[in-house]
Write an enzyme that holds these catalytic residues in place. Structure first.
Site, PDB file in Angstrom:
ATOM      1  N   GLY A  83       0.775  -1.251   0.024  1.00  0.00           N
ATOM      2  CA  GLY A  83      -0.116  -0.099   0.188  1.00  0.00           C
ATOM      3  C   GLY A  83       0.690   1.159   0.064  1.00  0.00           C
ATOM      4  O   GLY A  83       0.491   2.227  -0.731  1.00  0.00           O
ATOM      5  N   GLN A 109      -8.152  -0.553   3.213  1.00  0.00           N
ATOM      6  CA  GLN A 109      -8.704  -1.240   4.071  1.00  0.00           C
ATOM      7  C   GLN A 109     -10.205  -1.357   3.730  1.00  0.00           C
ATOM      8  O   GLN A 109     -11.156  -1.960   4.479  1.00  0.00           O
ATOM      9  CB  GLN A 109      -9.005  -0.085   5.395  1.00  0.00           C
ATOM     10  CG  GLN A 109      -7.498   0.152   5.923  1.00  0.00           C
ATOM     11  CD  GLN A 109      -7.177  -1.028   7.088  1.00  0.00           C
ATOM     12  OE1 GLN A 109      -7.925  -1.945   7.016  1.00  0.00           O
ATOM     13  NE2 GLN A 109      -5.941  -0.904   7.401  1.00  0.00           N
ATOM     14  N   SER A 130      -3.107  -3.723  -0.827  1.00  0.00           N
ATOM     15  CA  SER A 130      -1.944  -4.315  -0.175  1.00  0.00           C
ATOM     16  C   SER A 130      -2.458  -5.682   0.346  1.00  0.00           C
ATOM     17  O   SER A 130      -3.548  -6.028   0.942  1.00  0.00           O
ATOM     18  CB  SER A 130      -1.784  -3.263   1.180  1.00  0.00           C
ATOM     19  OG  SER A 130      -0.708  -4.314   1.839  1.00  0.00           O
ATOM     20  N   CYS A 138       1.200   1.858  12.772  1.00  0.00           N
ATOM     21  CA  CYS A 138       2.256   2.527  12.427  1.00  0.00           C
ATOM     22  C   CYS A 138       2.401   3.741  13.349  1.00  0.00           C
ATOM     23  O   CYS A 138       3.487   4.282  13.762  1.00  0.00           O
ATOM     24  CB  CYS A 138       2.353   3.085  10.828  1.00  0.00           C
ATOM     25  SG  CYS A 138       0.947   3.432  10.336  1.00  0.00           S
TER      26      CYS A 138
HETATM   27  C1  LIG Z   1      -5.329   3.028   4.661  1.00  0.00           C
HETATM   28  C2  LIG Z   1      -3.808   2.359   4.266  1.00  0.00           C
HETATM   29  N1  LIG Z   1      -3.244   2.680   3.345  1.00  0.00           N
HETATM   30  C3  LIG Z   1      -1.873   2.382   3.222  1.00  0.00           C
HETATM   31  C4  LIG Z   1      -1.340   1.436   4.057  1.00  0.00           C
HETATM   32  C5  LIG Z   1       0.062   0.873   3.918  1.00  0.00           C
HETATM   33  O1  LIG Z   1      -0.122  -0.432   3.209  1.00  0.00           O
HETATM   34  P1  LIG Z   1       1.215  -1.288   3.340  1.00  0.00           P
HETATM   35  O2  LIG Z   1       1.420  -1.727   4.679  1.00  0.00           O
HETATM   36  O3  LIG Z   1       1.105  -2.420   2.550  1.00  0.00           O
HETATM   37  O4  LIG Z   1       2.500  -0.328   3.039  1.00  0.00           O
HETATM   38  C6  LIG Z   1      -2.310   0.887   5.220  1.00  0.00           C
HETATM   39  C7  LIG Z   1      -1.528  -0.113   6.126  1.00  0.00           C
HETATM   40  O5  LIG Z   1      -1.829   0.117   7.255  1.00  0.00           O
HETATM   41  C8  LIG Z   1      -3.466   1.661   5.380  1.00  0.00           C
HETATM   42  O6  LIG Z   1      -4.266   0.937   6.291  1.00  0.00           O
END
Ligand SMILES: Cc1ncc(COP(=O)(O)O)c(C=O)c1O
Length: 380
Positions: A69, A178, A199, A324
């Site tokens: 993602g 999501q 993702s 994160c």
């Molecule tokens: C809404 C959203 N966008 C992007 C990401 C990033 O995805 P990735 O963990 O695959 O880099 C996340 C991950 O939690 C997410 O929840």
């Protein structure tokens, strides 16, 4: 153990893992190689692309593989900015975007781009009229997530799509990380959406792999230059086993698409009903326009990480709003955008469900929560 942190990541499906292992062992050729091992790997790669495209009812050439993602969001934002910089330097994102969008947009401001953030209501939903007011002659991109990762609000992608019909030159990006397989595809992949990021590890596939939807006819600059894979758009030897395993996970996840929302809503309603009986609990996820798998709440006076660890001691895995931000000790930016006082926002935790969760687990959670509530009330 009760795993209620499925928005952070999901457990890989055994079938997806099996595909990953078997493909790694048996089809180890480089898909760009001319010999039969390369041809075999390339065939699998293209089959995976077709499977994903068919699932989303788009064409094969509209799917490009990424590492997940974050890369998808980076590529779409930066790729648009670099491609369209001679037309305009203005980008609009929502105020509740994932850092993969927010930080990328912020980075672009260091290169002369201007970014506006469309505000959300106290329920965490974008006000489309306010978004409309931010559009300028030089706007090149609007980026809005379909489902917020911290509180689970469903954003009005269909209404924004209608608004953007009047602005055909603006790239419309939807972070659907999501949303996929959790809410109806039509709610976030409208004909006006130009790009979307996904993702695999959010739908029981492997980590470090994902894809973007890239509407035919739209242009992006490449972020990864090199050997020219993905039609010169994203260089680097393709991670064939992970891509094939992702396609399998996506197919399996879509097989249960009809039953999933009902089951998840049932669990979420039970949690909401149980938790709302406690005076000191605030539930941030609204009842309407809310994805079935995410519930964000706070226990007043108890910091989120304290509650997360107390639940963990009882073998219940949750998180402080997003994976994160968990270790950064900062309050959720989504709750800040919703005007939640920061003292209360630091108490927030996120429960995120999966179809494998059960009513018995929810009941067990409520028993443990009640014990902790009594314990913390005495301390307070
Ligand atoms: C809404 C959203 N966008 C992007 C990401 C990033 O995805 P990735 O963990 O695959 O880099 C996340 C991950 O939690 C997410 O929840």
């Amino acid at each position: 153990m009760i795993y209620f942190d499925n928005s952070a990541t999901t457990e890989i499906y055994p079938a997806s893992l099996d595909t990953y292992v078997k493909t790694s062992k048996r089809v180890f050729g480089n898909p760009s190689s001319l010999h039969y091992l390369g041809v075999q790997a390339n065939r699998l790669l293209e089959q995976a692309r077709k499977q994903i495209a068919d699932t989303l009812q788009v064409s094969n050439e509209e799917i490009a593989f990424t590492s997940g993602g974050t890369e998808g969001d980076n590529w779409i934002l930066k790729g648009t900015a670099f491609e369209k910089r001679s037309y305009g330097k203005h980008l609009i994102i929502s105020s509740i975007e994932h850092p993969a969008v927010k930080k990328t947009a912020e980075q672009l401001t260091h290169f002369g781009f201007e970014v506006d953030q469309a505000p959300v209501t106290e329920e965490g939903i974008i006000d489309v009229n306010q978004l409309a007011e931010l559009i300028r002659e030089d706007t090149i991109l609007v980026s809005v997530m379909a489902v917020n990762n911290e509180v689970g609000t469903i954003q009005p992608i269909q209404e924004i799509s209608t608004l953007l019909e009047k602005y055909p030159k603006i790239h419309f990006h939807v972070d659907a990380v999501q949303a996929i397989a959790k809410i109806d595809t039509q709610k976030w992949l409208t004909p006006r959406v130009d790009f979307a990021a996904f993702s695999a590890h959010k739908f029981h596939g492997p980590r470090g792999v994902g894809f973007i939807y890239w509407k035919k006819g739209r242009r992006l600059q490449a972020l990864m230059t090199g050997g020219g894979q993905e039609g010169e758009q994203r260089s680097g030897t393709e991670n064939v086993p992970a891509i094939v395993a992702m396609a399998r996970a996506l197919r399996l996840t879509f097989e249960k698409i009809n039953q999933r929302p009902e089951h998840l809503n049932h669990l979420k309603d039970a949690l909401m009903k149980g938790l709302s009986t406690y005076d000191k609990v605030t539930i941030f996820s609204p009842e309407e326009n809310s994805a079935p798998h995410i519930l964000c709440l706070a226990l007043k006076g108890i910091r989120g990480e304290v509650l997360v660890h107390a639940l963990e001691e009882k073998e219940i895995i949750t998180s402080t709003t997003s994976a994160c931000s968990s270790k950064k000790n900062t309050a959720s930016s989504t709750l800040a955008a919703m005007n939640v006082a920061s003292a209360l926002a630091t108490c927030a935790i996120r429960i995120s469900l999966d179809e494998s969760n059960t009513v018995a687990e929810v009941e067990q959670f409520m028993v443990v929560f009640d014990q902790l509530y009594q314990r913390f009330s005495k301390i307070n």
